[in-house]
Design an enzyme around this catalytic site. Structure first.
Site, PDB file in Angstrom:
ATOM      1  N   ALA A 169     -22.843  16.611  28.753  1.00 38.86           N
ATOM      2  CA  ALA A 169     -22.395  17.785  29.504  1.00 38.86           C
ATOM      3  C   ALA A 169     -21.722  17.395  30.820  1.00 38.86           C
ATOM      4  O   ALA A 169     -20.688  17.956  31.193  1.00 38.86           O
ATOM      5  CB  ALA A 169     -23.577  18.710  29.768  1.00 38.86           C
ATOM      6  N   ARG A 250     -28.731   8.336  37.588  1.00 37.29           N
ATOM      7  CA  ARG A 250     -29.972   7.620  37.857  1.00 37.29           C
ATOM      8  C   ARG A 250     -29.675   6.268  38.485  1.00 37.29           C
ATOM      9  O   ARG A 250     -28.845   5.504  37.990  1.00 37.29           O
ATOM     10  CB  ARG A 250     -30.780   7.426  36.566  1.00 37.29           C
ATOM     11  CG  ARG A 250     -31.344   8.714  35.963  1.00 37.29           C
ATOM     12  CD  ARG A 250     -32.421   9.321  36.844  1.00 37.29           C
ATOM     13  NE  ARG A 250     -33.057  10.483  36.247  1.00 37.29           N
ATOM     14  CZ  ARG A 250     -32.663  11.734  36.408  1.00 37.29           C
ATOM     15  NH1 ARG A 250     -31.605  11.991  37.167  1.00 37.29           N
ATOM     16  NH2 ARG A 250     -33.313  12.726  35.831  1.00 37.29           N
ATOM     17  N   ASP A 274     -24.931   8.744  44.730  1.00 36.58           N
ATOM     18  CA  ASP A 274     -25.792   9.887  45.018  1.00 36.58           C
ATOM     19  C   ASP A 274     -27.226   9.600  44.597  1.00 36.58           C
ATOM     20  O   ASP A 274     -28.131  10.356  44.941  1.00 36.58           O
ATOM     21  CB  ASP A 274     -25.275  11.141  44.300  1.00 36.58           C
ATOM     22  CG  ASP A 274     -26.029  12.390  44.713  1.00 36.58           C
ATOM     23  OD1 ASP A 274     -26.189  12.599  45.931  1.00 36.58           O
ATOM     24  OD2 ASP A 274     -26.472  13.146  43.827  1.00 36.58           O
ATOM     25  N   GLU A 279     -35.880   6.189  45.508  1.00 42.75           N
ATOM     26  CA  GLU A 279     -35.335   7.231  46.375  1.00 42.75           C
ATOM     27  C   GLU A 279     -36.455   7.747  47.273  1.00 42.75           C
ATOM     28  O   GLU A 279     -37.460   8.226  46.765  1.00 42.75           O
ATOM     29  CB  GLU A 279     -34.752   8.372  45.543  1.00 42.75           C
ATOM     30  CG  GLU A 279     -33.497   7.993  44.792  1.00 42.75           C
ATOM     31  CD  GLU A 279     -32.925   9.133  43.982  1.00 42.75           C
ATOM     32  OE1 GLU A 279     -33.589  10.200  43.884  1.00 42.75           O
ATOM     33  OE2 GLU A 279     -31.832   8.977  43.434  1.00 42.75           O
ATOM     34  N   HIS A 298     -29.100  12.329  46.787  1.00 44.03           N
ATOM     35  CA  HIS A 298     -29.335  12.962  45.485  1.00 44.03           C
ATOM     36  C   HIS A 298     -29.151  14.481  45.574  1.00 44.03           C
ATOM     37  O   HIS A 298     -30.034  15.269  45.235  1.00 44.03           O
ATOM     38  CB  HIS A 298     -30.728  12.619  44.955  1.00 44.03           C
ATOM     39  CG  HIS A 298     -30.846  12.787  43.467  1.00 44.03           C
ATOM     40  ND1 HIS A 298     -31.760  12.093  42.699  1.00 44.03           N
ATOM     41  CD2 HIS A 298     -30.141  13.561  42.581  1.00 44.03           C
ATOM     42  CE1 HIS A 298     -31.628  12.440  41.420  1.00 44.03           C
ATOM     43  NE2 HIS A 298     -30.655  13.334  41.332  1.00 44.03           N
ATOM     44  N   TRP A 301     -26.252  17.669  42.349  1.00 48.26           N
ATOM     45  CA  TRP A 301     -26.617  18.754  41.429  1.00 48.26           C
ATOM     46  C   TRP A 301     -26.526  20.135  42.077  1.00 48.26           C
ATOM     47  O   TRP A 301     -26.493  21.163  41.383  1.00 48.26           O
ATOM     48  CB  TRP A 301     -28.057  18.565  40.947  1.00 48.26           C
ATOM     49  CG  TRP A 301     -29.034  18.484  42.092  1.00 48.26           C
ATOM     50  CD1 TRP A 301     -29.444  17.354  42.744  1.00 48.26           C
ATOM     51  CD2 TRP A 301     -29.680  19.573  42.762  1.00 48.26           C
ATOM     52  NE1 TRP A 301     -30.306  17.666  43.767  1.00 48.26           N
ATOM     53  CE2 TRP A 301     -30.467  19.020  43.804  1.00 48.26           C
ATOM     54  CE3 TRP A 301     -29.670  20.953  42.586  1.00 48.26           C
ATOM     55  CZ2 TRP A 301     -31.239  19.807  44.656  1.00 48.26           C
ATOM     56  CZ3 TRP A 301     -30.433  21.746  43.438  1.00 48.26           C
ATOM     57  CH2 TRP A 301     -31.212  21.167  44.455  1.00 48.26           C
TER      58      TRP A 301
END
Length: 337
Positions: A169, A250, A274, A279, A298, A301
Site C-alpha cells: 500500500a 522500520r 523517519d 527509537e 517517526h 504516518w
C-alpha cells in the site's frame, strides 16, 4: 460477567473508537483498556476474564512482552481472544504468541497517503534546497540568488528515478505521486508480480540492482526475519552516485553502522530517516548531527485521514465478525505481515 453470547471487545485505542463501537449497541460488550499499560495483554482487572476481540496498537509494553504465553491466553483460561486487531501495518512489535491460534488483522494502508506525502516532501526539500537557502539578511539573499544562478541550480524530481523496495500500500501510494512529478519508478518486491501490479512501474530483479539504478531509494518493506538488516554493506556499496535513501517503515531494515560508513565514504549522498533502531536513538548517536542525515521522530504516518481510515476499518471488520464473514487485511503469521 457479560452475556456469554455477546462478544467482549477490549478497546485499547481510545475514545473515538469506543464512540464508533456504540453503533453496535447490545451486540457488543466493550471494555476500555490502555495499550501503554504495563501489561496490555491482561484485562482481567476490567471486570471480565474473557475477551473475544482485542483492539490495540504498538507500545513499549507490547514490544517488551514476555516470550511465554501469559496465563490469561493459555488454553486453561480459554485460549485468549479469537481476533486481535492492531492499528499498525506491521506486527513486528508484538510477541510471536499473539500471532498464533487466532485471527490477527492490521491497519494496512491506513497511513499510506501521509507517508507517501512525506516521501515526496523529502525529495522536494532536497531538490529545491528549501532547508538551506534561507537568507537572514539582504547580503545572504544576494549570495543565495547568485549561487543558484551562477553554477549551482536547483534540481527537479522530473526525470529522476525513484526506487521502491516493497510494493504494498505504501509503495503504491508513493508511485502514484512520484509519477505525477514526472519520475520514473522502479520497484523490487519479494513476492511475485501479478497482472496489473506493475502499471507504470518497472520491476527489477534484486534490491542491489534497485540501489544501483535509483536516485531516491524508498524502503517500504515489512520487517521480518528475512528483511532485518537487508540494506547492508553489499547493497549500499552498489548505490548509484548521489543516492538519497528514504526509510519510512522500520529502522531494523537498515544496518545503521554500514549506512554511516556509506555516508562518510560518499557512496550514499543523503539519508532521510523517519525510523531508526532503537527509537529514540541514544544521545550522541551520529545520526543526530550528521550533515548528510535528516532525522524525524517517526511521524511520517501522521496527517490526512489516517485515523479515520483506521476507525472505519475496525467498524467494517467488526460487522464482518458479527456476521461471520471474512475479515479484511488478515496477517499471514508465517510471513509476518
Amino acid at each position: 460477567m457479560s452475556d456469554p453470547r455477546v462478544p467482549v471487545v477490549v478497546n485499547q485505542l481510545g475514545a473515538d473508537v469506543r464512540e464508533a463501537l456504540g453503533r453496535f449497541g447490545a451486540r457488543l460488550h466493550v471494555l476500555d483498556g490502555q495499550r501503554d499499560d504495563d501489561t496490555p495483554w491482561d484485562w482481567t482487572g476490567g471486570g471480565d476474564g474473557r475477551a473475544d476481540i482485542v483492539l490495540t496498537g504498538p507500545s513499549p509494553a507490547w514490544r517488551d512482552a514476555p516470550r511465554v504465553l501469559p496465563p490469561s491466553w493459555q488454553a486453561a483460561s480459554g485460549g485468549g481472544p479469537s481476533w486481535v486487531h492492531t492499528v499498525s501495518a506491521g506486527v513486528d512489535g508484538f510477541p510471536s504468541w499473539l500471532l498464533r491460534d487466532r485471527l490477527v488483522t492490521c491497519g494496512r494502508g491506513d497511513s499510506a497517503a501521509p507517508i507517501a506525502e512525506y516521501v515526496l516532501g523529502a525529495i522536494l526539500v532536497r531538490a529545491k534546497r528549501l532547508d538551506t537557502l534561507r537568507p537572514a539578511c539582504a547580503q545572504s539573499w544576494l549570495e543565495g540568488a547568485a549561487l543558484v544562478k551562477d553554477g549551482h541550480p536547483l534540481t527537479s524530481p522530473e526525470g529522476q528515478v525513484l526506487g521502491l523496495a516493497g510494493f504494498g500500500a505504501i509503495g503504491r501510494a508513493v508511485a502514484v505521486r512520484a509519477r505525477a512529478f514526472g519520475m520514473r519508478v522502479l520497484a523490487w518486491r519479494r513476492g511475485p508480480w501479478t497482472p496489473g501490479d506493475d502499471d507504470g512501474v518497472e520491476p527489477v530483479a534484486t534490491l542491489g540492482e534497485l540501489a544501483a539504478r535509483s536516485d531516491h531509494l524508498v524502503l517500504a518493506l515489512p520487517l521480518t526475519a528475512d528483511t532485518t538488516g537487508i540494506v547492508g554493506e553489499d547493497v549500499l556499496r552498489r548505490a548509484r552516485p548521489g543516492l538519497h535513501l528514504i526509510n519510512v517503515v522500520r529502522g531494523d531494515l537498515v544496518d545503521q553502522a554500514a549506512l554511516l560508513r556509506a555516508l562518510d565514504r560518499g557512496d550514499v549522498n543523503f539519508a532521510t530517516l523517519d525510523v531508526t533502531s532503537p527509537e529514540p536513538l541514544a544521545d550522541g548517536h551520529p545520526f543526530y548531527t550528521h550533515r548528510s542525515v535528516r532525522l524525524t521522530p517517526h511521524i511520517s504516518w501522521s496527517g490526512g485521514a489516517a485515523r479515520q481510515n483506521g476507525v472505519r476499518r475496525i467498524v467494517d471488520n467488526i460487522e464482518r465478525f458479527l456476521e461471520g464473514r471474512p475479515l479484511r487485511d488478515v496477517v499471514d503469521a508465517a510471513r509476518g505481515y
